[in-house]
Design a protein around this motif. Structure first.
Motif, PDB file in Angstrom:
ATOM      1  N   TYR A   1       4.314  -0.218   0.842  1.00  0.00           N
ATOM      2  CA  TYR A   1       3.160  -0.341   1.736  1.00  0.00           C
ATOM      3  C   TYR A   1       2.043   0.594   1.289  1.00  0.00           C
ATOM      4  O   TYR A   1       0.893   0.193   1.156  1.00  0.00           O
TER       5      TYR A   1
ATOM      6  N   THR B   1      -0.206  -0.298  -1.791  1.00  0.00           N
ATOM      7  CA  THR B   1      -1.283  -1.256  -1.522  1.00  0.00           C
ATOM      8  C   THR B   1      -2.531  -0.534  -1.021  1.00  0.00           C
ATOM      9  O   THR B   1      -3.648  -0.819  -1.461  1.00  0.00           O
TER      10      THR B   1
ATOM     11  N   ARG C   1      -4.103   1.687  -3.910  1.00  0.00           N
ATOM     12  CA  ARG C   1      -4.860   0.884  -4.886  1.00  0.00           C
ATOM     13  C   ARG C   1      -6.210   0.434  -4.315  1.00  0.00           C
ATOM     14  O   ARG C   1      -7.224   0.448  -5.021  1.00  0.00           O
TER      15      ARG C   1
END
Length: 65
Positions: A34, A37, A40
């Protein structure tokens, strides 16, 4: 005018699949999966600025804890 460089240190936490068994949410998703993500997306936003240096301290592949 002096230009200031902003330094950002970021990491997504404990590793992804096959890492420490206890680092999961109640559904079994690893913390890192999680968080990666989000990390990024955050890095992508920061790259819009030319005065920001970014250093990621976790394993970006998620293979190590």
């Amino acid at each position: 005018m002096t230009r200031v460089t902003i330094k950002v240190a970021i990491e997504a936490g404990h590793g992804g699949n096959n890492s420490t068994p206890g680092k999961r949410d109640p559904d079994g998703t690893y913390e890192w999966n999680y968080n990666d993500t989000m990390v990024r997306a955050f890095i992508e936003e920061l790259r819009k600025y030319d005065n920001v240096e970014i250093r990621r301290f976790d394993d970006a592949t998620g293979q190590t804890d």
